[in-house]
Scaffold this motif. Structure first.
Motif, PDB file in Angstrom:
ATOM      1  N   LEU A 332     -15.921 -42.921 -48.088  1.00 55.36           N
ATOM      2  CA  LEU A 332     -15.128 -42.535 -49.254  1.00 55.36           C
ATOM      3  C   LEU A 332     -15.562 -41.170 -49.771  1.00 55.36           C
ATOM      4  O   LEU A 332     -14.727 -40.369 -50.202  1.00 55.36           O
ATOM      5  CB  LEU A 332     -15.261 -43.592 -50.351  1.00 55.36           C
ATOM      6  N   ALA A 333     -16.861 -40.886 -49.728  1.00 52.13           N
ATOM      7  CA  ALA A 333     -17.359 -39.577 -50.153  1.00 52.13           C
ATOM      8  C   ALA A 333     -16.857 -38.475 -49.225  1.00 52.13           C
ATOM      9  O   ALA A 333     -16.484 -37.385 -49.675  1.00 52.13           O
ATOM     10  CB  ALA A 333     -18.881 -39.584 -50.187  1.00 52.13           C
ATOM     11  N   VAL A 334     -16.857 -38.742 -47.930  1.00 51.61           N
ATOM     12  CA  VAL A 334     -16.362 -37.758 -46.966  1.00 51.61           C
ATOM     13  C   VAL A 334     -14.874 -37.500 -47.204  1.00 51.61           C
ATOM     14  O   VAL A 334     -14.414 -36.354 -47.238  1.00 51.61           O
ATOM     15  CB  VAL A 334     -16.605 -38.238 -45.524  1.00 51.61           C
ATOM     16  N   TYR A 335     -14.123 -38.575 -47.386  1.00 48.48           N
ATOM     17  CA  TYR A 335     -12.682 -38.435 -47.646  1.00 48.48           C
ATOM     18  C   TYR A 335     -12.440 -37.642 -48.924  1.00 48.48           C
ATOM     19  O   TYR A 335     -11.576 -36.754 -48.972  1.00 48.48           O
ATOM     20  CB  TYR A 335     -12.039 -39.811 -47.752  1.00 48.48           C
ATOM     21  N   ASN A 336     -13.187 -37.941 -49.973  1.00 44.68           N
ATOM     22  CA  ASN A 336     -13.038 -37.260 -51.260  1.00 44.68           C
ATOM     23  C   ASN A 336     -13.209 -35.751 -51.111  1.00 44.68           C
ATOM     24  O   ASN A 336     -12.449 -34.965 -51.690  1.00 44.68           O
ATOM     25  CB  ASN A 336     -14.068 -37.840 -52.233  1.00 44.68           C
ATOM     26  N   ARG A 337     -14.196 -35.316 -50.327  1.00 45.31           N
ATOM     27  CA  ARG A 337     -14.398 -33.873 -50.130  1.00 45.31           C
ATOM     28  C   ARG A 337     -13.332 -33.285 -49.217  1.00 45.31           C
ATOM     29  O   ARG A 337     -12.817 -32.189 -49.451  1.00 45.31           O
ATOM     30  CB  ARG A 337     -15.782 -33.607 -49.526  1.00 45.31           C
ATOM     31  N   LEU A 338     -12.995 -34.013 -48.177  1.00 47.21           N
ATOM     32  CA  LEU A 338     -12.050 -33.486 -47.191  1.00 47.21           C
ATOM     33  C   LEU A 338     -10.646 -33.343 -47.768  1.00 47.21           C
ATOM     34  O   LEU A 338      -9.945 -32.362 -47.474  1.00 47.21           O
ATOM     35  CB  LEU A 338     -12.031 -34.397 -45.959  1.00 47.21           C
ATOM     36  N   ILE A 339     -10.234 -34.284 -48.623  1.00 44.84           N
ATOM     37  CA  ILE A 339      -8.879 -34.199 -49.177  1.00 44.84           C
ATOM     38  C   ILE A 339      -8.760 -32.987 -50.100  1.00 44.84           C
ATOM     39  O   ILE A 339      -7.706 -32.356 -50.193  1.00 44.84           O
ATOM     40  CB  ILE A 339      -8.488 -35.504 -49.906  1.00 44.84           C
ATOM     41  N   ARG A 340      -9.851 -32.601 -50.744  1.00 46.55           N
ATOM     42  CA  ARG A 340      -9.826 -31.398 -51.573  1.00 46.55           C
ATOM     43  C   ARG A 340      -9.843 -30.142 -50.717  1.00 46.55           C
ATOM     44  O   ARG A 340      -9.160 -29.155 -51.019  1.00 46.55           O
ATOM     45  CB  ARG A 340     -11.010 -31.421 -52.545  1.00 46.55           C
ATOM     46  N   ALA A 341     -10.622 -30.165 -49.645  1.00 43.42           N
ATOM     47  CA  ALA A 341     -10.623 -29.021 -48.723  1.00 43.42           C
ATOM     48  C   ALA A 341      -9.244 -28.804 -48.115  1.00 43.42           C
ATOM     49  O   ALA A 341      -8.865 -27.673 -47.797  1.00 43.42           O
ATOM     50  CB  ALA A 341     -11.654 -29.245 -47.621  1.00 43.42           C
ATOM     51  N   ALA A 342      -8.511 -29.891 -47.961  1.00 43.81           N
ATOM     52  CA  ALA A 342      -7.164 -29.831 -47.373  1.00 43.81           C
ATOM     53  C   ALA A 342      -6.076 -29.602 -48.414  1.00 43.81           C
ATOM     54  O   ALA A 342      -4.891 -29.654 -48.071  1.00 43.81           O
ATOM     55  CB  ALA A 342      -6.888 -31.119 -46.612  1.00 43.81           C
ATOM     56  N   ALA A 343      -6.478 -29.358 -49.668  1.00 44.10           N
ATOM     57  CA  ALA A 343      -5.503 -29.174 -50.755  1.00 44.10           C
ATOM     58  C   ALA A 343      -4.525 -30.351 -50.807  1.00 44.10           C
ATOM     59  O   ALA A 343      -3.339 -30.188 -51.030  1.00 44.10           O
ATOM     60  CB  ALA A 343      -4.759 -27.846 -50.615  1.00 44.10           C
ATOM     61  N   TYR A 344      -5.070 -31.539 -50.556  1.00 41.59           N
ATOM     62  CA  TYR A 344      -4.342 -32.810 -50.650  1.00 41.59           C
ATOM     63  C   TYR A 344      -3.226 -32.942 -49.616  1.00 41.59           C
ATOM     64  O   TYR A 344      -2.279 -33.701 -49.812  1.00 41.59           O
ATOM     65  CB  TYR A 344      -3.801 -33.007 -52.080  1.00 41.59           C
ATOM     66  N   GLN A 345      -3.355 -32.233 -48.504  1.00 44.03           N
ATOM     67  CA  GLN A 345      -2.384 -32.359 -47.421  1.00 44.03           C
ATOM     68  C   GLN A 345      -2.851 -33.448 -46.450  1.00 44.03           C
ATOM     69  O   GLN A 345      -3.722 -33.216 -45.617  1.00 44.03           O
ATOM     70  CB  GLN A 345      -2.216 -31.027 -46.691  1.00 44.03           C
ATOM     71  N   GLU A 346      -2.280 -34.619 -46.589  1.00 42.38           N
ATOM     72  CA  GLU A 346      -2.599 -35.747 -45.701  1.00 42.38           C
ATOM     73  C   GLU A 346      -1.299 -36.347 -45.201  1.00 42.38           C
ATOM     74  O   GLU A 346      -0.360 -36.549 -45.983  1.00 42.38           O
ATOM     75  CB  GLU A 346      -3.420 -36.810 -46.441  1.00 42.38           C
ATOM     76  N   HIS A 347      -1.238 -36.643 -43.893  1.00 41.99           N
ATOM     77  CA  HIS A 347       0.014 -37.140 -43.312  1.00 41.99           C
ATOM     78  C   HIS A 347      -0.269 -38.235 -42.301  1.00 41.99           C
ATOM     79  O   HIS A 347      -1.294 -38.231 -41.620  1.00 41.99           O
ATOM     80  CB  HIS A 347       0.782 -36.011 -42.623  1.00 41.99           C
ATOM     81  N   THR A 348       0.659 -39.163 -42.233  1.00 40.96           N
ATOM     82  CA  THR A 348       0.707 -40.067 -41.097  1.00 40.96           C
ATOM     83  C   THR A 348       1.456 -39.338 -39.990  1.00 40.96           C
ATOM     84  O   THR A 348       2.096 -38.312 -40.213  1.00 40.96           O
ATOM     85  CB  THR A 348       1.433 -41.371 -41.453  1.00 40.96           C
ATOM     86  N   LEU A 349       1.381 -39.871 -38.781  1.00 40.29           N
ATOM     87  CA  LEU A 349       1.975 -39.139 -37.667  1.00 40.29           C
ATOM     88  C   LEU A 349       3.486 -39.207 -37.614  1.00 40.29           C
ATOM     89  O   LEU A 349       4.111 -38.537 -36.790  1.00 40.29           O
ATOM     90  CB  LEU A 349       1.357 -39.639 -36.345  1.00 40.29           C
TER      91      LEU A 349
END
Length: 355
Positions: A332-349
């Motif tokens: 969860l900590a890794v996800y929390n940092r990564l989603i901010r690094a990605a400017a909240y760009q997360e997608h399913t395929l």
């Protein structure tokens, strides 16, 4: 103005390989902080940019050196749990229970502050965030300084947090008085932050001390929505790492929520100049594009995430597909940092946004 203030600072490297042998470096770091200077110092989580938490002018220089918004609160670092009584009030018994279990270590606890803590340190809030670091060098510097040390991550605001002294050199050379080099940080992501200042305990930032661990002591622990989502406009940031885009390399990052086969097949199909994969060890044999692996498990991913984000810049990455980490445990900590690094760009395929 900011560049004029910091470009002329004579930064020195203070190397600590062995505590007794390199005692003079620790004494010097403490002296600089006590006198109002800035020192980048190691903790078990990431390197922190330390200053006297009780000195408003020194604290202001932290914000200037980092280019950090001044309404973003800082964490103060102390030697032992009992010292919190100097800086916080209305301390509940569970604070001491948590400290006995998790401290020294990567846990920050927010409490109502006493007036001795300047508003510059608390980001204008009537609370104070307190941590007892486990790193022996950090603890020794706090002792030598004789004051609580305010220390956000020792990087330029918005860039990946530093886990080696060299990262601090890259970002802050000429902006700080000293950088203490004591090797690589063992945890790799910032501390867990919880608040005990409200009606119910709430987790504001995940770290190596996981929600599951905390619920043994705080069964009614809530998790703030900003842990996995963007903080809503106008909502106050009660903890570091909540309000602003953080941890970002220059490349555009998109998180893909997929298993190993789906992830590698999709990334390979997008192969082009400047495309990289930020992946897990199991993905490596199947990738046909440049990649950086975060390792085998959640602990590896946490330790290597920020160094990997910096390496993307060093290798000239322009676009990055990152495999989504677990949202359980340290993941969860890794996800929390990564989603901010990605400017909240997360997608399913299938292209549907999940954040």
């Amino acid at each position: 103005m900011q560049e004029q203030i910091f470009k002329h600072r004579e930064t020195q490297i203070l190397t600590v390989k062995e505590m007794k042998q390199d005692r003079e470096a620790i004494i010097r770091a403490g002296q600089i902080i006590r006198q109002g200077g800035l020192v980048a110092l190691p903790t078990e989580t990431v390197y922190g940019l330390g200053a006297n938490a009780l000195n408003p002018d020194a604290v202001k220089n932290i914000f200037l050196a980092k280019g950090r918004p001044q309404d973003n609160p800082l964490i103060i670092h102390i030697e032992d749990a009992s010292q919190a009584e100097r800086y916080a009030k209305n301390i509940p018994p569970v604070y001491y229970e948590l400290c006995r279990r998790f401290c020294p270590g990567p846990l920050t606890i927010i409490l109502p502050k006493k007036d001795i803590i300047p508003l510059e340190t608390s980001g204008g809030l009537e609370t104070v965030a307190i941590r007892i670091p486990a790193h022996p060098v950090a603890r020794a510097i706090i002792h030598e300084a004789g004051v609580p040390i305010a220390a956000p991550s020792a990087n330029l605001s918005g860039s990946p947090s530093p886990t080696t002294a060299q990262h601090c050199v890259h970002d802050l050379w000429g902006r700080v008085d000293a950088i203490v080099d004591a090797g690589e940080c063992s945890v790799g992501v910032e501390s867990t932050v919880i608040s005990l200042a409200g009606e119910k305990p709430i987790l504001l930032r995940p770290g190596a001390v996981t929600p599951q661990m905390l619920k043994e002591f705080l069964p009614d622990l809530m998790i703030h929505e900003a842990v996995t989502e963007k903080l809503k406009e106008g909502v106050r940031a009660d903890s570091p790492g909540m309000k602003y885009k953080h941890y970002a390399p220059k490349a555009k990052i998109t998180i893909l929520d997929a298993d190993s086969r789906e992830f590698t097949e999709y990334v390979n199909s997008q192969k082009k100049e400047g495309l990289f994969a930020l992946c897990f060890e199991e993905d490596v044999p199947f990738l046909q594009v440049p990649y950086i692996s975060l390792g085998k498990d959640e602990t590896d991913q946490a330790k290597h995430l920020f160094a990997a984000l910096r390496e993307l810049d060093e290798r000239g990455a322009q676009e990055v597909y990152a495999r989504c980490p677990s949202k359980q445990g340290v993941g969860l900590a890794v996800y929390n940092r990564l989603i901010r690094a990605a400017a909240y760009q997360e997608h399913t395929l299938d292209g549907e946004s999940e954040a």
